[in-house]
Design a protein around this motif. Structure first.
Motif, PDB file in Angstrom:
ATOM      1  N   UNK A 179       0.829  -1.200   0.000  1.00  0.00           N
ATOM      2  CA  UNK A 179       0.000   0.000   0.000  1.00  0.00           C
ATOM      3  C   UNK A 179       0.865   1.252   0.000  1.00  0.00           C
ATOM      4  N   UNK A 180       2.039   1.192   0.617  1.00  0.00           N
ATOM      5  CA  UNK A 180       2.948   2.332   0.599  1.00  0.00           C
ATOM      6  C   UNK A 180       3.400   2.652  -0.815  1.00  0.00           C
ATOM      7  N   UNK A 181       3.658   1.596  -1.609  1.00  0.00           N
ATOM      8  CA  UNK A 181       4.045   1.811  -3.005  1.00  0.00           C
ATOM      9  C   UNK A 181       2.898   2.448  -3.786  1.00  0.00           C
ATOM     10  N   UNK A 238      -1.893  -0.122 -11.975  1.00  0.00           N
ATOM     11  CA  UNK A 238      -1.223  -1.434 -11.993  1.00  0.00           C
ATOM     12  C   UNK A 238      -0.946  -1.918 -10.564  1.00  0.00           C
ATOM     13  N   UNK A 239      -0.460  -1.028  -9.711  1.00  0.00           N
ATOM     14  CA  UNK A 239      -0.172  -1.415  -8.339  1.00  0.00           C
ATOM     15  C   UNK A 239      -1.458  -1.779  -7.594  1.00  0.00           C
ATOM     16  N   UNK A 240      -2.542  -1.050  -7.852  1.00  0.00           N
ATOM     17  CA  UNK A 240      -3.815  -1.360  -7.207  1.00  0.00           C
ATOM     18  C   UNK A 240      -4.299  -2.759  -7.604  1.00  0.00           C
ATOM     19  N   UNK A 241      -4.198  -3.089  -8.903  1.00  0.00           N
ATOM     20  CA  UNK A 241      -4.614  -4.415  -9.364  1.00  0.00           C
ATOM     21  C   UNK A 241      -3.732  -5.506  -8.761  1.00  0.00           C
ATOM     22  N   UNK A 242      -2.436  -5.243  -8.625  1.00  0.00           N
ATOM     23  CA  UNK A 242      -1.533  -6.231  -8.027  1.00  0.00           C
ATOM     24  C   UNK A 242      -1.876  -6.460  -6.558  1.00  0.00           C
ATOM     25  N   UNK A 292      -4.458 -10.350  -2.697  1.00  0.00           N
ATOM     26  CA  UNK A 292      -5.406 -10.519  -1.605  1.00  0.00           C
ATOM     27  C   UNK A 292      -5.308  -9.476  -0.533  1.00  0.00           C
ATOM     28  N   UNK A 293      -4.605  -8.388  -0.812  1.00  0.00           N
ATOM     29  CA  UNK A 293      -4.475  -7.318   0.160  1.00  0.00           C
ATOM     30  C   UNK A 293      -5.516  -6.242  -0.130  1.00  0.00           C
ATOM     31  N   UNK A 294      -5.997  -5.623   0.899  1.00  0.00           N
ATOM     32  CA  UNK A 294      -7.027  -4.586   0.758  1.00  0.00           C
ATOM     33  C   UNK A 294      -6.463  -3.254   1.236  1.00  0.00           C
TER      34      UNK A 294
END
Length: 529
Positions: free
Chosen positions: A65-67, A82-86, A91-93
């Motif tokens: 989430x920091x990224x 892209x980072x949000x989809x990854x 499995x992280x929210x």
């Protein structure tokens, strides 16, 4: 603008000059930000952040989430998606605030980011355009990433709705924005002032009739009151902007809106006045209200508003700015004392306003009204530097004003020197073709030279009459004869009679009698007469 060669000489060059300044700043900023290693030393005391490179490279590569927050803070739209989809695949929210931030990013990102991530359908805009942004018209795309992220939110608060609604209005999905607002109310949430501002501005786009548009605006304002949302300056400006598209009823409602602003203690901005003036004046007359009413005090008030902060941006593009400053300067020339006119002349020209020939004529009229024609030589230098010395009508008007009245010897000398410089424009200088000599221009220059006792240069001007097949007036020849009489120049007087005879002027016989009676001529000279 220290180098006169680089100063703009016409409206097209002035516009190019203005755009090149902005382009140069953007290019410098791009170079600094893409090559930060060359700009690591900070010599400024105190530190000036805007002169240092921005942090544009990504430092966090792991999926976290920091990224994601880093990419959002740097407005890296594609990288943020892209980072949000990854994160979802892992499995992280992300936290609710992070969802809100990425939605806010979508409502404010640039055209280039839109195109690169296929967020919008891009269409070519037909017709005339003035701005680079006019090359493309953006349209909201169904089921885009913004809607997808919004639908994946575990909890939706007012900020999430606000970001999405603002993005919809910004990119033309007006009906969908109102539908989303209804969904917000159905979820028992309260809208914020930003939602109401954009919905008010979009009201004319979802209603066809003028009264229906106003009814919708009034309904939104009532809902603001019911939900205890306090309006801000942008709220009232949105109302005034929407009223510009509400037909005849706009005039009454615009004044009531200004009264409401005063009642709640919100001062109008330059944009507020621009919208109000647009309601009462057609587009071609908006900036001429003060001029038509000859209201100098109101003109100064408007100019003071322009000078506050970055209000000057509200004037519009360089063409609209030129119209505004041209009309403000005309008002000054008509109503203000010449010393004040000249002060504004030096302030505005050419840094803010490139004057057209009519503006210079307005200045001539102000100089003439206050009997300050002695300043014409200085204005002529500006005319040359501005590139208006190729306008024949303007040049002849300068000559006419300089030659019309009698002045002190010092002023006459200055005007004569200026007249010789004007002559070089007709002869052709700086590699440019000369202007066409007219009888009036030849007469004016000759008269100015005679008044300064420059007899030789005046005689050369009479030769140009003959070369250009122009006929000097009887009054000019009499003036020349008076100078010859004062100088005791007998031979020049004889030559003048011969020149008059060459033109076959009716006044030749009278001129000859005067020379014979008033000059001590030799026998040879008498035969010549």
């Amino acid at each position: 603008q220290d180098d006169s060669y680089l100063s703009p000489r016409n409206s097209a060059e002035f516009k190019l000059y203005t755009l090149s300044q902005e382009s140069g700043r953007s290019a410098a900023k791009y170079f600094v930000n893409t090559n930060p290693k060359f700009f690591t030393k900070d010599f400024a005391e105190p530190h000036i952040p805007c002169l240092m490179p921005e942090t544009v490279s990504l430092r966090l590569e792991e999926v976290s989430e920091e990224a994601l927050k880093e990419r959002i803070s740097l407005s890296k739209v594609t990288a943020a998606v892209d980072m949000y989809d990854q994160l979802l695949q892992a499995g992280e929210c992300a936290h609710t605030h992070t969802h809100t931030h990425i939605l806010c990013l979508y409502s404010n990102f640039t055209q280039s980011a839109l195109s690169s991530m296929l967020f919008l359908q891009v269409q070519q805009r037909k017709g005339r355009f003035r701005h680079a942004s006019d090359f493309m018209k953006t349209m909201w795309r169904e089921n885009n990433n913004a809607e997808r992220i919004f639908n994946l939110l575990p909890e939706r608060d007012t900020r999430c709705y606000s970001a999405l609604i603002r993005g919809m209005v910004k990119h033309g999905a007006y009906a969908k924005a109102f539908s989303m607002y209804t969904d917000l109310l159905n979820n028992r949430l309260t809208a914020d002032v930003h939602i109401f501002n954009v919905l008010i501005s979009a009201a004319p786009d979802v209603r066809e009739k003028y009264n229906e548009r106003w009814d919708l605006i009034a309904d939104l304002l009532n809902q603001m009151s019911q939900q205890k949302v306090w309006p801000n300056l942008l709220t009232f400006n949105s109302v005034l902007k929407a009223l510009r598209r509400c037909g005849p009823l706009a005039r009454t409602q615009a004044l009531l809106t200004l009264n409401e602003m005063k009642a709640v203690g919100i001062a109008p901005s330059l944009a507020s006045f621009d919208h109000v003036i647009a309601v009462f004046y057609k587009s071609g007359k908006r900036s001429s209200g003060c001029l038509e009413s000859k209201d100098l005090e109101l003109g100064y008030k408007v100019q003071n508003l322009v000078e506050v902060g970055e209000n000057w941006r509200m004037l519009g593009d360089s063409y609209q700015q030129s119209i505004y400053y041209g009309r403000f300067f005309k008002l000054l020339c008509i109503m203000e004392h010449i010393d004040e006119v000249l002060k504004w002349y030096r302030l505005l020209i050419p840094s803010l306003y490139y004057p057209n020939p009519q503006s210079l004529r307005d200045l001539f009229q102000a100089l003439d009204t206050d009997s300050r024609l002695d300043l014409l030589p200085a204005i002529w230098k500006d005319i040359r530097s501005l590139g208006h010395d190729n306008k024949l009508a303007l040049v002849e008007e300068v000559l006419s004003l300089m030659a019309r009245d009698e002045h002190s010897p010092e002023v006459q000398e200055s005007l004569a020197v200026c007249a010789l410089d004007v002559k070089s424009v007709f002869d052709g200088d700086k590699g440019r073709p000369g202007l066409e000599w007219s009888t009036s221009s030849l007469t004016h220059i000759t008269s100015l030279l005679l008044k300064a006792n420059k007899t030789q240069q005046a005689w050369e001007m009479l030769q140009i009459f003959k070369a250009k097949n122009r006929v000097p007036s009887e009054r000019l020849l009499n003036n020349f004869l008076s100078v010859c009489r004062s100088d005791g120049s007998c031979q020049r007087a004889v030559d003048l009679v011969q020149l008059s005879a060459a033109f076959c002027l009716p006044a030749t016989s009278v001129l000859a009698k005067q020379v014979l009676a008033e000059f001590d001529l030799t026998e040879e000279q008498r035969c010549g007469v």
